[in-house]
Scaffold this motif. Structure first.
Motif, short mmCIF file in Angstrom:
data_model
loop_
_atom_site.label_atom_id
_atom_site.label_comp_id
_atom_site.label_asym_id
_atom_site.label_seq_id
_atom_site.Cartn_x
_atom_site.Cartn_y
_atom_site.Cartn_z
N ILE A 181 4.56 -4.10 -14.25
CA ILE A 181 4.14 -3.23 -13.07
C ILE A 181 5.04 -2.28 -12.54
O ILE A 181 6.10 -2.85 -11.89
N VAL A 182 5.13 -1.17 -12.67
CA VAL A 182 6.09 -0.07 -11.68
C VAL A 182 5.51 -0.04 -10.29
O VAL A 182 4.29 0.30 -10.18
N GLN A 183 6.43 -0.38 -9.52
CA GLN A 183 6.02 -0.10 -7.96
C GLN A 183 7.12 0.99 -7.59
O GLN A 183 7.98 1.63 -8.24
N GLY A 184 7.10 1.11 -6.19
CA GLY A 184 7.90 1.96 -5.47
C GLY A 184 7.23 2.93 -4.67
O GLY A 184 7.93 4.05 -4.05
N GLY A 185 5.94 2.75 -4.43
CA GLY A 185 5.37 3.50 -3.48
C GLY A 185 5.06 5.20 -3.97
O GLY A 185 5.14 5.14 -5.28
N LEU A 186 5.34 5.88 -2.92
CA LEU A 186 5.23 7.36 -3.29
C LEU A 186 6.97 8.03 -3.46
O LEU A 186 6.87 9.18 -3.55
N ASP A 187 7.61 7.10 -3.62
CA ASP A 187 9.15 7.39 -3.45
C ASP A 187 9.59 7.68 -4.81
O ASP A 187 9.84 6.65 -5.68
N PRO A 188 9.95 8.99 -5.46
CA PRO A 188 10.43 9.27 -6.78
C PRO A 188 11.61 8.43 -7.21
O PRO A 188 11.79 8.03 -8.36
N MET A 211 9.67 -3.21 -4.23
CA MET A 211 10.22 -2.73 -5.69
C MET A 211 11.21 -3.55 -6.29
O MET A 211 11.05 -3.88 -7.56
N TYR A 212 12.11 -4.01 -5.69
CA TYR A 212 13.24 -4.47 -6.13
C TYR A 212 12.82 -6.12 -6.41
O TYR A 212 13.34 -6.50 -7.22
N ARG A 213 12.03 -6.66 -5.41
CA ARG A 213 11.28 -7.99 -5.67
C ARG A 213 10.63 -8.03 -6.87
O ARG A 213 10.59 -8.99 -7.98
N THR A 214 9.80 -6.88 -7.19
CA THR A 214 8.95 -6.66 -8.62
C THR A 214 9.94 -7.05 -9.81
O THR A 214 9.63 -7.74 -10.68
N LEU A 215 11.16 -6.38 -9.56
CA LEU A 215 12.02 -6.32 -10.77
C LEU A 215 12.54 -7.77 -10.81
O LEU A 215 12.77 -7.98 -12.28
N ARG A 216 12.94 -8.18 -9.81
CA ARG A 216 13.73 -9.74 -9.91
C ARG A 216 12.48 -10.61 -10.60
O ARG A 216 12.84 -11.63 -11.24
N TRP A 217 11.19 -10.43 -10.00
CA TRP A 217 9.95 -11.27 -10.59
C TRP A 217 9.77 -10.98 -12.06
O TRP A 217 9.37 -12.07 -12.76
N ILE A 218 10.01 -9.69 -12.53
CA ILE A 218 9.56 -9.73 -13.94
C ILE A 218 10.66 -10.48 -14.70
O ILE A 218 10.02 -11.21 -15.71
N ASP A 219 11.72 -10.78 -14.38
CA ASP A 219 12.57 -11.81 -15.05
C ASP A 219 11.93 -13.22 -15.02
O ASP A 219 12.05 -13.97 -16.06
N ARG A 220 11.62 -13.53 -13.98
CA ARG A 220 10.73 -14.83 -13.91
C ARG A 220 9.77 -14.99 -14.65
O ARG A 220 9.45 -16.05 -15.27
N LYS A 280 0.69 -1.18 -0.18
CA LYS A 280 -0.17 -0.12 -0.11
C LYS A 280 0.65 1.13 -0.10
O LYS A 280 2.00 1.29 0.57
N THR A 281 0.26 2.16 -0.51
CA THR A 281 1.20 3.67 -0.65
C THR A 281 1.15 4.10 0.63
O THR A 281 2.08 5.17 0.76
N THR A 282 0.19 3.86 1.23
CA THR A 282 0.24 4.67 2.82
C THR A 282 1.19 4.30 3.64
O THR A 282 1.44 4.71 4.66
N ILE A 283 2.09 3.00 3.48
CA ILE A 283 2.94 2.72 4.39
C ILE A 283 4.33 3.08 4.02
O ILE A 283 4.52 3.51 2.68
N THR A 284 5.17 3.21 4.92
CA THR A 284 6.66 3.71 4.54
C THR A 284 7.58 2.71 5.04
O THR A 284 7.04 1.86 5.64
N GLY A 285 8.93 3.04 4.85
CA GLY A 285 9.85 2.13 5.26
C GLY A 285 10.45 1.54 4.45
O GLY A 285 10.21 1.42 3.35
N PRO A 286 11.35 0.40 4.89
CA PRO A 286 12.05 -0.42 3.82
C PRO A 286 11.24 -1.40 3.06
O PRO A 286 11.73 -2.02 2.13
N ARG A 287 10.09 -1.56 3.57
CA ARG A 287 9.11 -2.67 2.89
C ARG A 287 8.90 -2.19 1.48
O ARG A 287 8.79 -2.97 0.67
N ILE A 288 8.68 -0.68 1.07
CA ILE A 288 8.40 -0.36 -0.05
C ILE A 288 9.54 -0.68 -1.12
O ILE A 288 9.46 -1.06 -2.22
N GLU A 289 11.05 -0.43 -0.47
CA GLU A 289 12.06 -0.61 -1.50
C GLU A 289 12.28 -2.20 -1.70
O GLU A 289 12.49 -2.42 -2.65
N GLU A 290 12.10 -3.02 -0.49
CA GLU A 290 12.14 -4.47 -0.92
C GLU A 290 11.03 -4.84 -1.87
O GLU A 290 11.30 -5.75 -2.82
#
Ligand SMILES: [Zn+2]
Length: 337
Positions: A105-112, A80-89, A68-78
């Motif tokens: 699908i672009v993820q990354g929460g509200l962090d530009p 986003m990077y997992r989404t990038l690893r999964w796209i190759d799979r 969810k975009t309303t959460i913050t912290g390292p989970r957003i970054e995790e």
């Protein structure tokens, strides 16, 4: 289904997120409880693509790690990077790239910064289309449109750019001005179940007592079957008593969204999109109380809407501004339609 037109299937990533108390996301995939018998099930990127290959839709979606975009912290970054690893799979598992289009699908929460990394990573994979995910989850409207604007600017203009989970008619007009091409949302049918019809001026609540004696159609400018055949009074009678009412309102609301999309699309083809936007806003906000976030977005989109806006000095926040969509869990515990 016997549906001969374009078809899109989602991967299950978003559908898992409301069930998170029942689900566990690891690098391998999403483990969740079967809604049928409660047994643990594992949805991996490979299995999601395998299922979508079997269904055979024209557009299939990558399995992403949705937060969810309303959460913050390292989970957003995790995520986003997992989404990038999964796209190759997903790409590796995709057996029909010649007939089915896999969208990333672009993820990354509200962090530009995170959004930028994800956009660049997906564009490098040269996919047939791209989605902007993780929005419409309760974030404020200014954050919402800024993420859309950033992503559309970074994604290729010659490929579809799809904002997932959007939206309200106003959101669709604004996102289209920012370069988006595709949307999906339960709003037209869900709001119908609450007795609400979409009209050019905004919404019409058929449950209100005033509708009981109103002999007009929902929308006199609409040519759908419901508006041709039924009065507001009859629909009021149905929606306060019978499930059939929400089906008729769904029919009209989908017809409304298709007309809006068609008119919007034609205005782009005919080179009069800015005029379309101004006309839309004039009808939705006859008093000129266009929300500030819409004004900000239109400035970035380069569309002059000053004639639709009352002076900002006397502007008070619109009480009609629509709330964010709630977490889409239906009363029966099923996933959203
Ligand atoms: Zn209608």
């Amino acid at each position: 289904m016997n549906w001969k037109r374009a078809l899109l299937t989602d991967s299950g990533g978003f559908q898992m997120s409301p069930l998170l108390h029942l689900a566990d996301i690891t690098e391998e995939g999403v483990t969740f409880q079967s809604p049928v018998d409660g047994k643990p099930m594992l949805l991996t990127p490979e299995e999601s693509i395998h299922i979508q290959n079997n269904i055979g839709a024209d557009i299939i979606m990558a399995l992403d790690d949705v937060v969810k975009t309303t959460i913050t912290g390292p989970r957003i970054e995790e995520a986003m990077y997992r989404t990038l690893r999964w796209i190759d799979r997903c790409i590796a598992a995709h057996k029909k790239p010649d007939v089915q289009n896999l969208f990333g699908i672009v993820q990354g929460g509200l962090d530009p910064v995170l959004r930028d990394i994800c956009v660049k990573g997906l564009v490098e994979r040269n996919l047939p289309g791209y989605a902007i995910g993780g929005l419409a989850g309760g974030e404020d409207k200014d954050s919402f449109w800024r993420v859309v604007a950033q992503c559309t600017a970074g994604l290729p203009e010659n490929k579809p750019r799809y904002v997932m989970g959007v939206g309200y008619p106003l959101d669709i007009v604004v996102c289209s001005a920012l370069g988006a091409d595709m949307y999906d949302c339960v709003y037209p049918t869900r709001t119908a179940r609450f007795g609400t019809a979409l009209v050019p001026e905004g919404v019409l609540k058929l449950k209100q007592n005033a509708m009981a004696t109103d002999e007009r159609p929902i929308d006199p400018t609409c040519s759908c079957m419901v508006c041709k055949k039924y009065t507001r009074a009859y629909l009021h009678c149905l929606v306060t008593k019978d499930a059939m009412g929400s089906q008729l309102l769904s029919y009209h609301n989908l017809s409304f969204m298709m007309r809006l999309s068609r008119d919007l699309h034609m205005s782009i083809l005919e080179g009069r999109f800015p005029e379309f936007v101004r006309g839309f806003l004039r009808v939705q906000f006859p008093k000129g109380d266009v929300p500030q976030w819409v004004r900000n977005a239109m400035e970035v989109a380069g569309i002059d809407i000053s004639e639709c806006c009352a002076s900002t000095k006397c502007l008070t926040p619109s009480i009609d501004e629509q709330p964010p969509l709630p977490i889409p869990v239906e009363a029966n515990g099923g996933v959203p339609n």
